[in-house]
Motif scaffolding. Structure first.
Motif, short mmCIF file in Angstrom:
data_model
loop_
_atom_site.label_atom_id
_atom_site.label_comp_id
_atom_site.label_asym_id
_atom_site.label_seq_id
_atom_site.Cartn_x
_atom_site.Cartn_y
_atom_site.Cartn_z
N PRO A 294 0.82 -1.21 0.00
CA PRO A 294 0.00 0.00 0.00
C PRO A 294 0.86 1.27 0.00
N PRO A 295 0.22 2.42 -0.28
CA PRO A 295 0.96 3.69 -0.33
C PRO A 295 1.71 3.98 0.97
N THR A 296 2.83 4.66 0.82
CA THR A 296 3.68 4.97 1.95
C THR A 296 3.85 6.49 2.05
N LEU A 297 4.07 6.98 3.26
CA LEU A 297 4.27 8.43 3.41
C LEU A 297 5.68 8.80 2.96
N CYS A 298 5.79 9.92 2.23
CA CYS A 298 7.12 10.35 1.81
C CYS A 298 7.75 11.18 2.92
N ALA A 299 9.07 11.19 2.95
CA ALA A 299 9.77 11.87 4.03
C ALA A 299 9.74 13.38 3.86
N CYS A 300 9.50 13.85 2.62
CA CYS A 300 9.60 15.29 2.39
C CYS A 300 8.29 16.03 2.63
N HIS A 301 7.15 15.49 2.19
CA HIS A 301 5.89 16.21 2.35
C HIS A 301 4.90 15.47 3.25
N HIS A 302 5.25 14.27 3.72
CA HIS A 302 4.37 13.45 4.55
C HIS A 302 3.06 13.18 3.85
N LYS A 303 3.15 12.91 2.58
CA LYS A 303 1.95 12.57 1.83
C LYS A 303 2.07 11.12 1.37
N PRO A 304 0.93 10.41 1.29
CA PRO A 304 1.00 9.03 0.82
C PRO A 304 1.32 8.97 -0.67
N ILE A 305 2.26 8.15 -1.04
CA ILE A 305 2.61 8.02 -2.45
C ILE A 305 2.70 6.54 -2.82
N ARG A 306 2.44 6.26 -4.09
CA ARG A 306 2.59 4.89 -4.58
C ARG A 306 3.93 4.71 -5.29
N LYS A 307 4.38 5.78 -5.90
CA LYS A 307 5.63 5.71 -6.64
C LYS A 307 6.60 6.71 -6.05
N GLY A 308 7.79 6.32 -5.79
CA GLY A 308 8.72 7.27 -5.22
C GLY A 308 10.15 6.83 -5.45
N TYR A 309 11.04 7.48 -4.73
CA TYR A 309 12.45 7.18 -4.86
C TYR A 309 13.01 6.86 -3.48
N ALA A 310 14.06 6.08 -3.45
CA ALA A 310 14.71 5.77 -2.18
C ALA A 310 16.07 6.44 -2.16
N CYS A 311 16.32 7.23 -1.12
CA CYS A 311 17.62 7.90 -1.01
C CYS A 311 18.70 6.84 -0.82
N PRO A 312 19.75 6.86 -1.64
CA PRO A 312 20.78 5.84 -1.52
C PRO A 312 21.60 5.99 -0.23
N GLY A 313 21.55 7.16 0.40
CA GLY A 313 22.31 7.36 1.62
C GLY A 313 21.61 6.78 2.83
N CYS A 314 20.32 7.15 2.99
CA CYS A 314 19.64 6.78 4.22
C CYS A 314 18.36 5.98 3.97
N SER A 315 18.08 5.65 2.72
CA SER A 315 16.91 4.83 2.36
C SER A 315 15.58 5.47 2.71
N SER A 316 15.54 6.76 2.96
CA SER A 316 14.24 7.37 3.21
C SER A 316 13.50 7.56 1.88
N THR A 317 12.20 7.70 1.98
CA THR A 317 11.37 7.74 0.79
C THR A 317 11.14 9.18 0.34
N ILE A 318 11.41 9.45 -0.91
CA ILE A 318 11.29 10.80 -1.46
C ILE A 318 10.25 10.74 -2.57
N CYS A 319 9.43 11.78 -2.71
CA CYS A 319 8.39 11.70 -3.74
C CYS A 319 8.86 12.26 -5.08
N ASP A 320 9.79 13.19 -5.07
CA ASP A 320 10.21 13.71 -6.36
C ASP A 320 11.66 14.19 -6.29
N ILE A 321 12.34 14.09 -7.43
CA ILE A 321 13.69 14.62 -7.50
C ILE A 321 13.73 15.66 -8.61
#
Lengths: 431, 291
Positions: A294-321
């Protein structure tokens, strides 16, 4: 704060003295001018754009239109294709004058409408061409400067703020010094490897400053901030001095088309001076896309997203680059974003116009290598030179441009397309 | 939504790299027959032409050392002039006949061309060059039909490995396509002895919102083409089409060609490196010593 109201600028007083001052190549832009031949919108009583078009003897307008197109083409040809070091990572503040002078109607529909419409286009194009750069918007009116947006890499923020009704009403006096000081302090924290720039769209002939503007110029120079000004009315001495001291450019617009041209000249990244070369290696991360179900909250805007990116440094979820990781502050980009600016570094050489010689006698024509009958890229046939009815039309259609490296011929349309959009020569990449 | 008057322009880029197709033909698991693939492609192209009278088409061969238009033919091509309109069978649609004839004869010319046999051109394909030609052609069609909207897309049939030297031209083409919202669809063949993972092409389809499909069963190519790539872009929203879940946006460093997820980028030329160095090999910039 702006307290005193002293016009610090020397003001050019009439059209005659202005004529010589701005660095405008008059003969090139002749085709775009209005009926008076002077070309300055504010000098014209009537807009008589139809006078530019002259019918030829057959009553056709094709010749006139073509000659205007050819003029624009020639202007574009002057583009510099030298490989220079450019400050690709830019930080720019766009300063917009919203004083009473902006309410003038010499640019259609009005100075303020024209400026803000162009500013929106500028923001979009700026981010398209400078993907890793940032921009902020400052307005000046009522002798104050107001920062509408902080430096950021998101074009929609800036466009939204420019579209807001409250930010579109011109009033009072502008304050050049307040605006420059605000931009300067905002640019102070920018890392040394990035270029710092201010672009001012200035309509007023006066400025209402709290202090000596010469001190501000010195401070700008010390901070290596490049200030460019696009003037909307006449050349103003103080703007000229600022641009000269900070190695920027100062241009004055003649009409709407010229305004756009001058503004968009500021979009390609400027060459950097060797002295201020504070280059550096920047650590960047290249994240991988991830799908969440299911959708996960992104670390930057705290919004649920289905598609995102994983930071290679800390593995946090980012919604857009592109962005900076909110957790570990690593700059996150994708390789296509970096590739988007490569064409500034490896520009396509200008094509040479090929002037076809006089038709060869039949004996020679069969032995000599014939010129290609069509454009290499789009297969558009080059019109034959002889026997056509409309000379001007043939002049455009049979114009062929040759790449100096692959020796292929291209039509006029493809020449423009290759240099402005495609950025790689179709002939050269096929070798 | 698209309206009925839209002109649909399909540009097909066919990888005709002889080395890759030769390898594919001798593959033990999934042999690929070039002739059969082209036959199926021609049926697909005819299907595109038959959908609407206005549908436009361009086919470009991406060969080992050049790119060439297979259709439309350059004006005053000797092919047209030489044989004066061979008798068209009475019950064949004229456009099908023209396209098929042009593609087959041009392909024969390409294959017979002796220049490509040299060893230095082995196993490469001018995909970037073909894309550049396709985009220029699309630009011309758009320009000629300024009053109608032109829906353009590009389909790449790809089998060759990526050519690292074409990275920048390929990227430039992708961005040019994105600017005019031209989708780049990729149909990729891969087997044990040919194909392999492509890095550029998934990015191309991802950036331009196209479809990337690894053909699982090449003998059924026609079905994949008709079901996946034939629907025009405006219809795609309503269809459940294959998509690639993970797109690799990692970059290869310029120094060792390693794929990195955290790298160092030169602030002047944006070259990517996997380790800190004193001087940028690309633009010769000297970096200050790290603090």
């Amino acid at each position: 704060m702006a307290t005193a109201s002293k016009p610090a600028a020397k003001v050019a007083t009439n059209g005659a003295t202005k004529k010589a001052a701005p660095p405008i190549d008059d003969e090139d832009s002749h085709g775009l001018m209005g009926a008076s031949g002077q070309g300055y919108s504010w000098e014209e009583e009537y807009k008589r754009s139809w006078d530019v078009l002259q019918e030829d003897e057959q009553g056709s307008l094709v010749g006139a239109v073509n000659s205007i197109q050819m003029q624009m083409k020639r202007r574009r040809l002057n583009k510099d294709t030298k490989v220079v070091q450019r400050g690709i990572i830019r930080h720019l503040y766009l300063v917009i004058d919203l004083s009473r002078a902006m309410a003038e109607l010499d640019l259609k529909p009005s100075r303020v409408e024209c400026t803000l419409a162009l500013a929106e286009q500028f923001v979009a194009e700026y981010f398209d061409q400078n993907p890793l750069s940032q921009l902020g918007v400052i307005i000046t009116r009522d002798a104050l400067a107001e920062k509408l947006t902080e430096l950021s890499g998101n074009p929609t923020d800036h466009v939204d703020v420019i579209r807001k009704k409250a930010n579109r009403e011109p009033r009072g006096e502008p304050s050049l010094q307040n605006a420059l000081d605000l931009a300067r302090t905002s640019l102070a924290h920018v890392p040394a490897h990035a270029s710092r720039e201010i672009l001012v769209l200035y309509a007023s002939l006066t400025t209402c400053d709290p202090d000596n503007i010469i001190d501000t110029i010195d401070a700008l120079r010390r901070n290596e901030i490049r200030v460019s000004v696009v003037g909307l009315s006449a050349e103003v001495q103080v703007c000229k001095t600022i641009c000269k001291e900070t190695k920027g450019t100062y241009r004055v617009v003649m009409n709407e088309g010229h305004f756009k041209e001058l503004l968009f000249e500021n979009i390609p990244p400027p060459p950097i001076a060797m002295a201020q070369n504070m280059s550096n290696l920047i650590k960047m991360g290249f994240p991988i896309t991830r799908n969440f179900d299911p959708p996960t909250l992104c670390a930057c805007h705290h919004k649920p997203i289905r598609k995102g990116y994983a930071c290679p440094g800390c593995s946090s979820t980012i919604c857009d680059i592109p962005t900076d990781c909110p957790v570990c502050a690593l700059t996150l980009v994708s390789s296509p974003l970096l590739a988007r600016s490569y064409h500034h570094l490896f520009p396509v050489d200008n094509y040479k116009e090929v002037i076809p010689g006089p038709p060869l006698p039949d004996v020679l024509a069969t032995t000599a290598t014939p010129l290609a009958g069509h454009c290499f890229a789009c297969l558009q046939a080059f019109a034959p030179k002889a026997g056509a009815s409309n000379a001007a039309l043939v002049g455009l259609r049979s114009a062929r441009y040759e790449c100096g490296r692959c020796m292929n011929s291209f039509c006029w349309d493809c020449d423009v397309y290759v240099h402005e959009v495609l950025h790689s020569c179709p002939g050269c990449v096929n070798r | 939504m698209s309206c009925a008057e839209d002109i649909n322009l399909l540009a097909v880029v066919v990888d005709t790299n002889p080395a890759a197709w030769a390898a594919a033909a001798s593959d033990p698991d999934r042999p690929l027959d070039f002739v059969k693939i082209i036959e199926q492609l021609l049926i697909f192209i005819n299907a595109h032409l038959s959908l609407k009278f206005d549908n436009e088409l361009a086919i470009i061969a991406s060969h080992a050392d050049q790119s060439q238009f297979l259709y439309p033919l350059p004006p005053a091509d000797p092919l047209d002039a030489a044989d004066d309109e061979p008798s068209k069978p009475a019950n064949v649609y004229k456009q099908f006949f023209d396209v098929d004839r042009a593609v087959v004869s041009k392909l024969k010319e390409l294959v017979d061309d002796k220049r490509t046999k040299s060893a230095e051109h082995e196993n490469r394909s001018m995909v970037a060059g073909s894309l550049a030609l396709a985009l220029s052609y699309i630009n011309r069609i758009k320009r000629a039909n300024e009053n109608n909207s032109v829906q353009s897309r590009i389909l790449i049939l790809s089998i060759s490995p990526d050519l690292p030297s074409q990275y920048i031209p390929t990227m430039n083409c992708i961005f040019a396509a994105q600017k005019v919202s031209t989708r780049i669809d990729v149909c990729r063949f891969s087997g044990r002895k040919y194909g392999g993972e492509s890095v550029f092409l998934p990015q191309a389809s991802h950036i331009t919102a196209g479809i990337y499909l690894d053909i699982p069963e090449p003998s059924n190519l026609l079905q994949y083409l008709l079901y996946t790539f034939l629907p025009e872009p405006s219809m795609r929203k309503t269809l459940l089409l294959p998509h690639k879940d993970q797109v690799d946006f990692r970059a290869a460093c310029f120094c060792h060609k390693n794929v990195v997820d955290v790298g160092y980028v030169c602030s002047v030329c944006l070259s990517i490196f996997c380790s800190l160095s004193k001087k940028c090999p690309t633009c010769q910039t000297v970096f200050p010593a790290p603090k």
